[in-house]
Design an enzyme around this catalytic site. Structure first.
Site, PDB file in Angstrom:
ATOM      1  N   ASP A   1       1.220 -12.665  -6.137  1.00 11.96           N
ATOM      2  CA  ASP A   1       2.057 -11.958  -5.167  1.00 11.96           C
ATOM      3  C   ASP A   1       1.382 -12.011  -3.797  1.00 11.96           C
ATOM      4  O   ASP A   1       0.193 -11.722  -3.680  1.00 11.96           O
ATOM      5  CB  ASP A   1       2.256 -10.501  -5.613  1.00 11.96           C
TER       6      ASP A   1
ATOM      7  N   HIS B   1       5.777  -5.776   7.406  1.00 13.50           N
ATOM      8  CA  HIS B   1       5.362  -4.971   6.261  1.00 13.50           C
ATOM      9  C   HIS B   1       3.853  -4.725   6.276  1.00 13.50           C
ATOM     10  O   HIS B   1       3.392  -3.589   6.100  1.00 13.50           O
ATOM     11  CB  HIS B   1       5.760  -5.666   4.957  1.00 13.50           C
TER      12      HIS B   1
ATOM     13  N   GLU C   1       9.429  -2.942  -4.042  1.00 16.56           N
ATOM     14  CA  GLU C   1       9.185  -3.916  -2.989  1.00 16.56           C
ATOM     15  C   GLU C   1      10.205  -5.036  -3.171  1.00 16.56           C
ATOM     16  O   GLU C   1      10.242  -5.686  -4.220  1.00 16.56           O
ATOM     17  CB  GLU C   1       7.747  -4.454  -3.042  1.00 16.56           C
TER      18      GLU C   1
ATOM     19  N   GLU D   1      11.452  -8.583  -2.651  1.00 17.44           N
ATOM     20  CA  GLU D   1      10.753  -9.842  -2.370  1.00 17.44           C
ATOM     21  C   GLU D   1      11.587 -11.026  -2.861  1.00 17.44           C
ATOM     22  O   GLU D   1      12.547 -10.866  -3.606  1.00 17.44           O
ATOM     23  CB  GLU D   1       9.395  -9.868  -3.099  1.00 17.44           C
TER      24      GLU D   1
ATOM     25  N   ASP E   1       9.023  -5.807  -6.947  1.00 20.65           N
ATOM     26  CA  ASP E   1       7.635  -5.522  -7.335  1.00 20.65           C
ATOM     27  C   ASP E   1       7.459  -3.999  -7.333  1.00 20.65           C
ATOM     28  O   ASP E   1       7.032  -3.402  -6.352  1.00 20.65           O
ATOM     29  CB  ASP E   1       6.696  -6.211  -6.330  1.00 20.65           C
TER      30      ASP E   1
ATOM     31  N   ARG F   1       2.523   4.026  -5.646  1.00 20.73           N
ATOM     32  CA  ARG F   1       1.734   4.145  -4.414  1.00 20.73           C
ATOM     33  C   ARG F   1       0.533   5.070  -4.551  1.00 20.73           C
ATOM     34  O   ARG F   1      -0.492   4.841  -3.907  1.00 20.73           O
ATOM     35  CB  ARG F   1       2.629   4.650  -3.277  1.00 20.73           C
TER      36      ARG F   1
ATOM     37  N   GLN G   1      -2.035   3.090  -6.509  1.00 23.47           N
ATOM     38  CA  GLN G   1      -2.491   1.995  -5.631  1.00 23.47           C
ATOM     39  C   GLN G   1      -3.478   2.490  -4.574  1.00 23.47           C
ATOM     40  O   GLN G   1      -4.518   1.865  -4.336  1.00 23.47           O
ATOM     41  CB  GLN G   1      -1.263   1.360  -4.961  1.00 23.47           C
TER      42      GLN G   1
ATOM     43  N   LYS H   1       0.482  -1.929  -9.755  1.00 20.16           N
ATOM     44  CA  LYS H   1       1.497  -2.983  -9.660  1.00 20.16           C
ATOM     45  C   LYS H   1       1.822  -3.624 -11.009  1.00 20.16           C
ATOM     46  O   LYS H   1       2.905  -4.180 -11.183  1.00 20.16           O
ATOM     47  CB  LYS H   1       0.978  -4.107  -8.752  1.00 20.16           C
TER      48      LYS H   1
ATOM     49  N   THR I   1       7.273  -6.044 -13.116  1.00 19.38           N
ATOM     50  CA  THR I   1       7.826  -6.776 -11.972  1.00 19.38           C
ATOM     51  C   THR I   1       9.152  -7.365 -12.441  1.00 19.38           C
ATOM     52  O   THR I   1       9.174  -8.115 -13.420  1.00 19.38           O
ATOM     53  CB  THR I   1       6.883  -7.918 -11.533  1.00 19.38           C
TER      54      THR I   1
ATOM     55  N   GLU J   1       7.675   2.443   3.497  1.00 20.25           N
ATOM     56  CA  GLU J   1       7.885   2.139   4.917  1.00 20.25           C
ATOM     57  C   GLU J   1       9.148   2.816   5.433  1.00 20.25           C
ATOM     58  O   GLU J   1       9.176   3.361   6.522  1.00 20.25           O
ATOM     59  CB  GLU J   1       8.092   0.634   5.111  1.00 20.25           C
TER      60      GLU J   1
END
Ligand code: CA
Length: 393
Positions: free
Chosen positions: A109, A116, A182, A184, A216, A220, A223, A236, A240, A341
């Site tokens: 990844d 971002h 996420e 992607e 993904d 948080r 992480q 993570k 996925t 975000e």
């Protein structure tokens, strides 16, 4: 008159023809191609056993020239130019069950959106430069967990883990409290390269078979506590999700655009002669309500540069390798591809179906869709990657 009815304005016309693996009425999984609202059974239609398999890997391993030939053969069959009775090989898409399209070999990844990476830098390291000094010199990435890549529709169990907020005296353990997404794009390698060699940027078009949508899922809180110094790990690797239809790179010619200007100029091994930015428009929906529109064309690093970088040290690559772009975020708030975000670390809730929301609650369902310009002058679709959050076990 086509041999399969393609509804007016379909995102799955002859300029798309994405591949997937489906099963019908409890039968064995096999390779199909999507045409309009139908799935064409390729083993049946083309009489080739390479498609009577539960993944695309054997077909992908046959190489670029073969991919071109098969795409041509499907086009002739569906458009009615070639003779052949396809009726017995066609299923309504609503009647099939889609499977994981590939046996995932390795999974990488990246972190290729400047918007971002800058936003996350500000959130995770508020007192430092948002971009690390290496960011504009190489596409930053990490190796993920291939075995937990799942197909769209798979439920996502809220992960457990350790977390510690900066002011907490000690870490605690429990279900993730800041579960995020996420949005992607993922690229699938069709043909690999031996150990000790590297893949130049200009071999991207020959080696990469196609692209899928990726979610993904990201814990948080886990992480934030674990990621220094070696990067993402358990925050993570629990799941996925990818979309079931692999859009061939051959269908994305009309979507090609230059990447944003790269300054400073990257080192020679990261310079290709061909632009591989892609004009792909994503939409993220939260319980059915669109909340973000990430633009893939804003990505700083191209997928050709990502492939060149991941192999430049001589690492072998294999059929079925999957590498994802990293969260796709544009410059505007409504273009951010992750909720951390979009809600600025949870401090600025957004309204979802009338409720103020920050991170994911049990029962929430996230769906990501995308379209791109097709060779026919219209749009082609990626279908969707969708997943629902289940309570922690
Ligand atoms: Ca990611």
């Amino acid at each position: 008159m086509t041999a399969i009815v393609i509804p007016e304005g379909s995102l799955f016309g002859l300029d798309n023809l994405p591949y997937g693996v489906f099963s019908h009425a409890g039968g064995a999984p096999r390779v199909g191609v999507r045409v309009g609202d139908s799935v064409l059974d390729l083993a049946e239609a083309l009489g080739d056993e390479v498609f009577a398999r539960p993944s695309l890997n054997a077909f992908m391993a046959q190489g670029h020239q073969r991919w071109v030939q098969v795409r041509q053969a499907i086009t002739e069959l569906v458009s009615g130019e070639a003779t052949g009775d396809v009726a017995a090989a066609v299923y309504p898409v609503a009647e099939v069950r889609m499977q994981l399209p590939i046996a995932v070999a390795d999974y990488v990844d990246y972190y290729a959106s400047e918007h971002h990476a800058s936003n996350l830098g500000r959130l995770f390291r508020p007192n430092a430069e948002p971009l690390m000094p290496n960011w504009k010199h190489l596409p930053v990435g990490y190796h993920g967990r291939a075995g937990t890549v799942v197909v769209s529709g798979t439920d996502i169990v809220r992960p457990h883990g350790q977390y510690k907020a900066p002011d907490d005296p000690a870490p605690s353990f429990g279900p993730c409290r800041r579960l995020d997404i996420e949005a992607e794009l993922g690229f699938i390698l069709g043909t690999g390269s031996p150990l000790g060699t590297s893949v130049p940027c200009d071999e991207f078009g020959d080696r990469v078979f196609g692209a899928v949508l990726v979610n993904d899922w990201s814990a948080r809180d886990i992480q934030a506590w674990e990621y220094v110094p070696l990067g993402p790990f358990l925050g993570k690797s629990f799941a996925t999700s990818i979309s079931p239809w692999v859009v061939p790179l051959l269908a994305l010619e009309a979507a090609r655009v230059p990447t944003p200007e790269q300054d400073p100029q990257p080192l020679p091994y990261l310079r290709g002669s061909q632009p591989w930015g892609l004009d792909i428009a994503l939409t993220v929906s939260w319980n059915g309500q669109p909340v973000s529109h990430p633009p893939y064309r804003e990505m700083y690093w191209s997928p050709a540069q990502m492939l060149a970088h991941l192999s430049v040290n001589g690492a072998a690559t294999r059929t079925g390798d999957l590498y994802a772009s990293g969260t796709i975020s544009g410059p505007a708030k409504e273009q951010r591809g992750a909720f951390i975000e979009l809600t600025w670390g949870g401090q600025e809730p957004i309204e979802v179906n009338g409720e103020p929301r920050t991170f994911l609650l049990d029962g929430d369902e996230i769906t990501i869709t995308a379209t791109a310009p097709g060779a026919g002058g219209g749009q082609i679709g990626f279908g969707e990657v969708s997943g629902r959050v289940l309570p922690a076990h």
